[in-house]
Every structure is written in C-alpha cells, then in structure tokens.
Enzyme design. Structure first.
Site, PDB file in Angstrom:
ATOM      1  N   PHE A  41      12.929  31.946  74.014  1.00 53.03           N
ATOM      2  CA  PHE A  41      12.729  31.153  72.807  1.00 53.03           C
ATOM      3  C   PHE A  41      11.491  30.273  72.888  1.00 53.03           C
ATOM      4  O   PHE A  41      10.977  29.810  71.877  1.00 53.03           O
ATOM      5  CB  PHE A  41      13.967  30.294  72.531  1.00 53.03           C
ATOM      6  CG  PHE A  41      13.976  28.977  73.252  1.00 53.03           C
ATOM      7  CD1 PHE A  41      14.286  28.910  74.590  1.00 53.03           C
ATOM      8  CD2 PHE A  41      13.647  27.805  72.587  1.00 53.03           C
ATOM      9  CE1 PHE A  41      14.273  27.697  75.260  1.00 53.03           C
ATOM     10  CE2 PHE A  41      13.640  26.588  73.239  1.00 53.03           C
ATOM     11  CZ  PHE A  41      13.946  26.531  74.586  1.00 53.03           C
ATOM     12  N   LYS A  42      11.002  30.021  74.102  1.00 47.08           N
ATOM     13  CA  LYS A  42       9.841  29.138  74.215  1.00 47.08           C
ATOM     14  C   LYS A  42       8.596  29.737  73.569  1.00 47.08           C
ATOM     15  O   LYS A  42       7.642  29.014  73.309  1.00 47.08           O
ATOM     16  CB  LYS A  42       9.595  28.778  75.676  1.00 47.08           C
ATOM     17  CG  LYS A  42      10.703  27.901  76.231  1.00 47.08           C
ATOM     18  CD  LYS A  42      10.298  27.204  77.520  1.00 47.08           C
ATOM     19  CE  LYS A  42      11.337  26.183  77.947  1.00 47.08           C
ATOM     20  NZ  LYS A  42      12.578  26.826  78.461  1.00 47.08           N
ATOM     21  N   ASP A  43       8.623  31.036  73.298  1.00 46.21           N
ATOM     22  CA  ASP A  43       7.518  31.643  72.556  1.00 46.21           C
ATOM     23  C   ASP A  43       7.325  30.950  71.207  1.00 46.21           C
ATOM     24  O   ASP A  43       6.200  30.840  70.723  1.00 46.21           O
ATOM     25  CB  ASP A  43       7.791  33.133  72.304  1.00 46.21           C
ATOM     26  CG  ASP A  43       7.621  33.975  73.575  1.00 46.21           C
ATOM     27  OD1 ASP A  43       6.720  33.663  74.377  1.00 46.21           O
ATOM     28  OD2 ASP A  43       8.392  34.937  73.750  1.00 46.21           O
ATOM     29  N   ALA A  84       5.528  27.619  71.839  1.00 42.71           N
ATOM     30  CA  ALA A  84       4.232  27.820  72.489  1.00 42.71           C
ATOM     31  C   ALA A  84       3.217  28.472  71.550  1.00 42.71           C
ATOM     32  O   ALA A  84       2.050  28.093  71.516  1.00 42.71           O
ATOM     33  CB  ALA A  84       4.406  28.665  73.752  1.00 42.71           C
TER      34      ALA A  84
END
Ligand SMILES: *Cc1c(COP(=O)(O)O)cnc(C)c1O
Length: 434
Positions: A106-108, A111
């Site tokens: 999910f950090k995509d 970011a």
C-alpha cells in the site's frame, strides 16, 4: 492551506515548505490547519468516481492552489493509477486490496503521490534534494520506485541489516540511478533515529538539502485517505452501508489518514488499530498512558515499531482527549501465533491468501467487529512478498507476480554503515559529491 507544527500551533508553514522540509523547524510534525468537510455533491458523485478523481476532489482542499488545479488533476490521475478492489472474503468481512501497485504494497499510494508533489516543487529550485528514508521493509521499495529517475532528487534508503525479507530488500537495492540503499548494522528504530538526527544536523543541512519521505511527510500520509473513500464507496455498492475498518498499523500514518477521512465526513463508525506484538497503541487505548518501547521483531515486520511517529498526529486530531480517541478507535495487538493460525484458517475456510500484515487486521476484526457492521480490513501487502511465512502456513507455494520476479533477478548494490551517526554522515557525504 497552511500547516502547523504539532509542537506549536502558531508555527505555520506553506505547503511547499512543509513538503520539502518534512519536519517543522521546531521538529514537530505538520498538520493541516483545518480539515474540510466534503460537500453533499461529493457524496452524490462518489459512487461514479475513479480513484484518481476521488484523489483530486479530496486532496485539492489541502494541495491547491499551491499546486494549480489542472496540474493537480493530472498528478492525482497519474499517482493513483492502479486498482484497489474490495474483495469479499466471507459473508461479513472484505479485504480492501491495496497491493496492486508497482511494489505490491500500500505504500505505493503515498510514495507515488509524494514523488510527484516533490518533483513539482523541486522544478522550482536549482539544488539537488536529498530524500532520506528509514524502512522496516516496504517504505524503502515504495519510495525508491516512486522516485526512481526523478530529476533533482537523490534518495537514500536506510534499512536494518538482515531484518527485511529478501524480496523486500531486492526491491530497493537493485534499482541504481538516483537510489542509494544503506544497510545499517542495527534495528529499524536505529534507522529511524539516524534519519531524525540527520534532520537536526545543521552542519550537514548547510551542505545538503535534506527531506524525508517517511510517513512523517504530510504528502505521504494524506493521500492515503483516498482509498478509504473508495473502499467505502465499493462497500455501499456491495450492499454494506455500515462499516468498520481494521488497519494494520506500525507508524500509524495509514490510520491517521483514515481518521482524517472520517473527519471529512466518511461515515465509518469505528476503526480498529491492529498491531503485532508491538502493542504500544492498543495499550494506550486501554490504559491512557503512552509508553514507547524498543521494537520487537515479528513476521509482520513492516509494523515492527516501538514508538509510532504518527501517534502525535492522532492525538492532535482528537485534541489530546483520550475519551474521544477511544470513541473512534479500538485497538488489538495480535501475537505471532495468531498471525500464523489466521493465515492457515482463512486459506482453509475461504481459499483466500493473507499476508502477515493483512492477517493481523483480519484477526482483529473477528475479535472486535460490532455485530451489525460489515468489516473491511486493509490488505496492505501482497502475500508473495512474504513467502517464508505464508507458504508454510498454507502448505503450498504462492505465485510470484511478474513484477516481483523482475526485481528478484536484479543485482543487489548497497553501502554499509554502523548504527553510529558519524558513519552515516560519511556515507551521505560521499554519496552526494557526484
Ligand atoms: C508500513 C506498513 C504497514 C504499517 O503502516 P503504518 O502507516 O506505518 O501504520 C502495514 N502493512 C504493511 C505491509 C506496511 O508496509
């Protein structure tokens, strides 16, 4: 909009300064000076909106006109360009699958948005910007891939040696170009401390423009609110008006974004703060006292955090009133044994493969969901990122998506340092002289 420091409400910054500095001048975290309430028209349109459109309509209140609206529309469409489906797992539980982006976590989301916002602001400066990021696994790869090839930005990823999985490591150590991976002989907390020390090092900052891409950066955590709206819209379409959401939490950027969405009008009654054995916040919710501790290593390593950096933001949102925090959030710490058994049982019962982080959120829902609600858990990483744990529990192999395979074939390139700050400085200075 301006952003205030959690240390001093009178110390305010413009968006550009807040994004490029990461931390306020007095070392506080930035918070939006107000939280807009979304219009009835937004809620009417929501069922028909794409993820990118929801991003534009919700985030423009914070990011425009500092970023001109037409540009911001393109930016949000490009940042939020992968599917985030709500997948039913059982009758009363669904997975909001956040892992279909470039690095399968999910950090995509945060970011990709942050990289584009920073690129917009750095176009206006001539000096290189140095992004420093500490990772316990997934942040590093998402940030590195988000920034890969972005002109004027150099990224340094600090990670604890031997404490991230091979798949995770490959995703930020094989990229080259403007990305430098730094292996630290220490824990994630050491990495986080080193990054914080660098931000306070005036001598270093005279020579290099430093900024952070951790979830302390407001342009990293705020965009995460987008999928709460999107997930809710899908739940309503699937016949579930009344939802609880369970968020697997480490540094609590993700949950903070959900809470802001709730203050903007998202009709989610309660959230569950699901942690691994690092039970700092669940303990706080129970006792009212916040007691950070050294982090404990678990199979859900992206959540191995002993002093969550966004906790103070949650307190700000509720004006430091424990009772208000408790009214909005339940907490549960899930031990390793329950992570393992949940992965096996959910596969056996529903043929659904959880990763260790999603398993924590799932289990917490089974314990704390209120009877008349539908439970949505945030599935934050693809199970193929954690084959060591997952395959043992489901007794078969997890197929690797093509994107992961191509990372695995790359060659690892890293710089090494001890957990001593001076050693890090040497690496940073030598890396920035080209
Ligand atoms: C980072 C991460 C988390 C924790 O998110 P926070 O915003 O730090 O609470 C959970 N799951 C995965 C897979 C992660 O990478």
């Amino acid at each position: 909009m301006q952003f205030y420091s959690t240390n001093n409400h009178l110390l305010k910054s413009e968006l550009k300064e807040a994004v490029l500095n990461g931390l306020a001048a007095d070392k506080g975290l930035f918070m939006p000076e107000s939280i807009p309430v979304l219009s009835p028209k937004f809620w009417q349109d929501l069922p028909h909106m794409s993820l990118g459109e929801i991003g534009f309509e919700t985030l423009k209140h914070f990011f425009c006109p500092d970023i001109p609206e037409p540009l911001f529309k393109t930016l949000t469409a490009e940042a939020f360009n992968f599917p985030i489906p709500l997948v039913p797992v059982s009758n009363d539980l669904s997975a909001l699958e956040l892992f279909h982006g470039p690095t399968l976590a999910f950090k995509d989301v945060g970011a990709r948005f942050l990289a584009r916002v920073m690129a917009y602001f750095t176009q206006q400066t001539t000096k290189d910007i140095h992004v420093l990021v500490a990772t316990s696994g997934d942040t590093g790869s998402a940030v590195a891939n988000g920034f890969l090839g972005v002109k004027g930005v150099k990224v340094f990823v600090l990670y604890p040696k031997g404490l991230v999985s091979e798949v995770q490591e490959k995703q930020f150590t094989t990229l080259g170009q403007n990305i430098t991976a730094i292996e630290v002989d220490g824990t994630f907390d050491d990495c986080q401390r080193l990054v914080k020390t660098a931000f306070m090092d005036d001598a270093l900052k005279r020579d290099m423009t430093l900024t952070s891409a951790n979830s302390i950066n407001l342009a990293r955590f705020l965009p995460q609110m987008v999928y709460y709206f999107y997930g809710y819209a899908q739940a309503v379409k699937q016949g579930h008006e009344n939802c609880m959401m369970s968020v697997p939490s480490g540094n609590f950027g993700n949950l903070t974004a959900g809470l802001i969405a709730r203050q903007m009008g998202l009709p989610v009654k309660r959230f569950i703060a699901a942690t691994n054995s690092n039970a700092i916040v669940p303990n706080y919710l129970q006792t009212g006292s916040y007691e950070p501790a050294p982090s404990i290593a678990t199979p859900a390593n992206a959540m191995d955090v002993g002093d969550p950096s966004n906790f103070v933001r949650i307190q700000e949102l509720f004006k430091h009133q424990l009772a208000s925090v408790q009214a909005a959030i339940d907490g549960l710490a899930v031990d390793n044994a329950h992570i393992f058994s949940t992965i096996s049982e959910v596969f056996a019962d529903y043929n659904y493969v959880l990763d260790p982080h999603g398993a924590i959120a799932y289990y917490a829902l089974t314990q704390q969901k209120e009877p008349d609600t539908h439970g949505i858990f945030l599935a934050t990483a693809h199970p193929a990122k954690f084959p060591e744990t997952v395959e043992k529990m489901i007794d078969q192999t997890v197929e690797q998506p093509a994107r992961l395979k191509s990372f695995m074939n790359g060659t690892k390139q890293v710089q090494s340092t001890s957990a001593q700050y001076d050693d890090l400085v040497s690496v940073l200075r030598s890396g920035s002289t080209e």
